[in-house]
Write a protein that holds these residues in place. Structure first.
Motif, mmCIF file in Angstrom:
data_model
loop_
_atom_site.group_PDB
_atom_site.id
_atom_site.type_symbol
_atom_site.label_atom_id
_atom_site.label_comp_id
_atom_site.label_asym_id
_atom_site.label_seq_id
_atom_site.Cartn_x
_atom_site.Cartn_y
_atom_site.Cartn_z
ATOM 1 N N SER A 98 -34.817 28.472 -23.655
ATOM 2 C CA SER A 98 -32.967 28.134 -24.176
ATOM 3 C C SER A 98 -32.959 26.653 -24.479
ATOM 4 O O SER A 98 -31.804 26.210 -24.902
ATOM 5 C CB SER A 98 -32.024 28.567 -23.267
ATOM 6 N N THR A 99 -33.887 25.566 -24.055
ATOM 7 C CA THR A 99 -33.610 24.213 -24.107
ATOM 8 C C THR A 99 -33.732 24.016 -25.716
ATOM 9 O O THR A 99 -32.847 22.940 -25.980
ATOM 10 C CB THR A 99 -34.550 23.446 -23.529
ATOM 11 N N PRO A 113 -47.599 16.196 -17.810
ATOM 12 C CA PRO A 113 -48.485 17.049 -18.064
ATOM 13 C C PRO A 113 -48.077 18.419 -18.053
ATOM 14 O O PRO A 113 -47.060 18.715 -17.232
ATOM 15 C CB PRO A 113 -49.612 16.638 -16.987
ATOM 16 N N ARG A 114 -48.664 19.159 -18.907
ATOM 17 C CA ARG A 114 -48.067 20.747 -19.247
ATOM 18 C C ARG A 114 -48.374 21.426 -17.681
ATOM 19 O O ARG A 114 -47.351 22.077 -17.397
ATOM 20 C CB ARG A 114 -48.969 21.086 -20.316
ATOM 21 N N TRP A 115 -49.474 21.089 -17.185
ATOM 22 C CA TRP A 115 -49.904 21.845 -15.933
ATOM 23 C C TRP A 115 -48.537 21.533 -14.680
ATOM 24 O O TRP A 115 -48.222 22.336 -13.934
ATOM 25 C CB TRP A 115 -50.913 21.628 -15.213
ATOM 26 N N PHE A 116 -48.282 20.198 -14.769
ATOM 27 C CA PHE A 116 -47.266 19.886 -13.935
ATOM 28 C C PHE A 116 -45.811 20.472 -14.249
ATOM 29 O O PHE A 116 -45.324 20.585 -13.119
ATOM 30 C CB PHE A 116 -47.232 18.281 -13.850
ATOM 31 N N ALA A 117 -45.518 20.239 -15.436
ATOM 32 C CA ALA A 117 -44.243 20.749 -15.590
ATOM 33 C C ALA A 117 -43.969 22.037 -15.417
ATOM 34 O O ALA A 117 -42.964 22.632 -15.041
ATOM 35 C CB ALA A 117 -43.943 20.286 -17.212
ATOM 36 N N ALA A 149 -38.111 21.167 -15.092
ATOM 37 C CA ALA A 149 -37.482 22.162 -15.901
ATOM 38 C C ALA A 149 -35.953 22.241 -15.849
ATOM 39 O O ALA A 149 -35.077 22.150 -16.722
ATOM 40 C CB ALA A 149 -38.058 23.460 -16.206
ATOM 41 N N ALA A 150 -35.469 22.115 -14.617
ATOM 42 C CA ALA A 150 -34.122 22.339 -14.128
ATOM 43 C C ALA A 150 -33.343 20.866 -14.589
ATOM 44 O O ALA A 150 -32.231 20.928 -14.946
ATOM 45 C CB ALA A 150 -34.028 22.583 -12.665
ATOM 46 N N VAL A 192 -32.878 20.977 -18.076
ATOM 47 C CA VAL A 192 -31.748 22.063 -18.583
ATOM 48 C C VAL A 192 -30.189 21.194 -18.450
ATOM 49 O O VAL A 192 -29.398 21.212 -18.868
ATOM 50 C CB VAL A 192 -31.881 23.195 -17.821
ATOM 51 N N ALA A 193 -30.457 20.492 -16.975
ATOM 52 C CA ALA A 193 -29.179 19.722 -16.628
ATOM 53 C C ALA A 193 -28.700 18.632 -17.591
ATOM 54 O O ALA A 193 -27.679 18.633 -17.873
ATOM 55 C CB ALA A 193 -29.271 19.274 -15.178
ATOM 56 N N GLN A 194 -29.612 17.858 -18.068
ATOM 57 C CA GLN A 194 -29.689 16.848 -18.808
ATOM 58 C C GLN A 194 -29.221 17.479 -20.276
ATOM 59 O O GLN A 194 -27.955 16.617 -20.642
ATOM 60 C CB GLN A 194 -30.840 16.103 -18.968
ATOM 61 N N LEU A 195 -29.653 18.397 -20.593
ATOM 62 C CA LEU A 195 -29.213 18.784 -22.153
ATOM 63 C C LEU A 195 -27.708 19.298 -21.849
ATOM 64 O O LEU A 195 -26.705 19.190 -22.853
ATOM 65 C CB LEU A 195 -29.839 19.946 -22.648
#
Length: 188
Positions: free
Chosen positions: A85-86, A136-140, A147-148, A151-154
């Motif tokens: 949803s971002t 890095p993708r694995w970290f995110a 991710a939270a 979402v909060a920033q957006l």
């Protein structure tokens, strides 16, 4: 330079003065000195007219629209890396900002509002998305907090975009409310 002067307030005021001199000649008020009077009235009009407004900041709405479109295409191409949803949230924010940027003269009339739009387009929105995508993708994917945060920033940026739009369209809303009151009072 010459074309700019032809449309300037000074030239228009000078032309009005010159036409007034020509009118005086045609009315028989002045005689054979009419060319001198016409030139003198043109010069007086041009000298007395207010100067053109100085615009130190160029209209950057076109550049901002391009920046916004580039951001949207970049986000769309990275959609698989973004939390669910971002991408839609970024598109909604961009839609609000694009509507504002579609009216550059009106946006330029309010420097505070213009600054808020520029800051959202050039700094806040790209920084939020880039900060997440630079992880890095694995970290995110392993760290739910990243991710939270995005979402909060957006969500905060979307709320700000709507506040800016409310300020931008406030006069239109007031005009609509005035018309509604007028229609109700007319029927009463």
């Amino acid at each position: 330079m010459m074309l700019r002067y032809l449309g300037s307030t000074k030239n228009l005021a000078g032309c009005v003065g010159g036409l007034a001199g020509l009118g005086l000649y045609l009315a028989g008020v002045i005689g054979w000195l009419w060319p001198v009077v016409v030139v003198a009235l043109y010069a007086a009009g041009a000298l007395l007219a207010p100067p053109e407004k100085v615009r130190l900041l160029p209209d950057a709405s076109g550049e901002l629209r391009v920046s916004l479109e580039t951001l949207i295409s970049s986000v769309s191409s990275q959609a698989s890396r973004m939390p669910e949803s971002t991408v839609d949230t970024v598109r909604r924010i961009a839609e609000v900002l694009a509507d504002l940027l579609a009216q550059p003269a009106r946006l330029s009339a309010d420097p505070d509002l213009r600054h808020s739009v520029v800051r959202l387009v050039r700094t806040d929105l790209p920084l939020s998305v880039e900060s997440f995508l630079n992880l890095p993708r694995w970290f995110a994917s392993r760290r739910a907090g990243a991710a939270a945060e995005l979402v909060a920033q957006l969500d905060l940026l979307e709320a700000e975009a709507h506040r800016i739009a409310e300020r931008f369209y406030a006069a239109d809303v007031d005009r609509q409310a005035d018309h509604t009151r007028y229609l109700r009072d007319r029927d009463a």
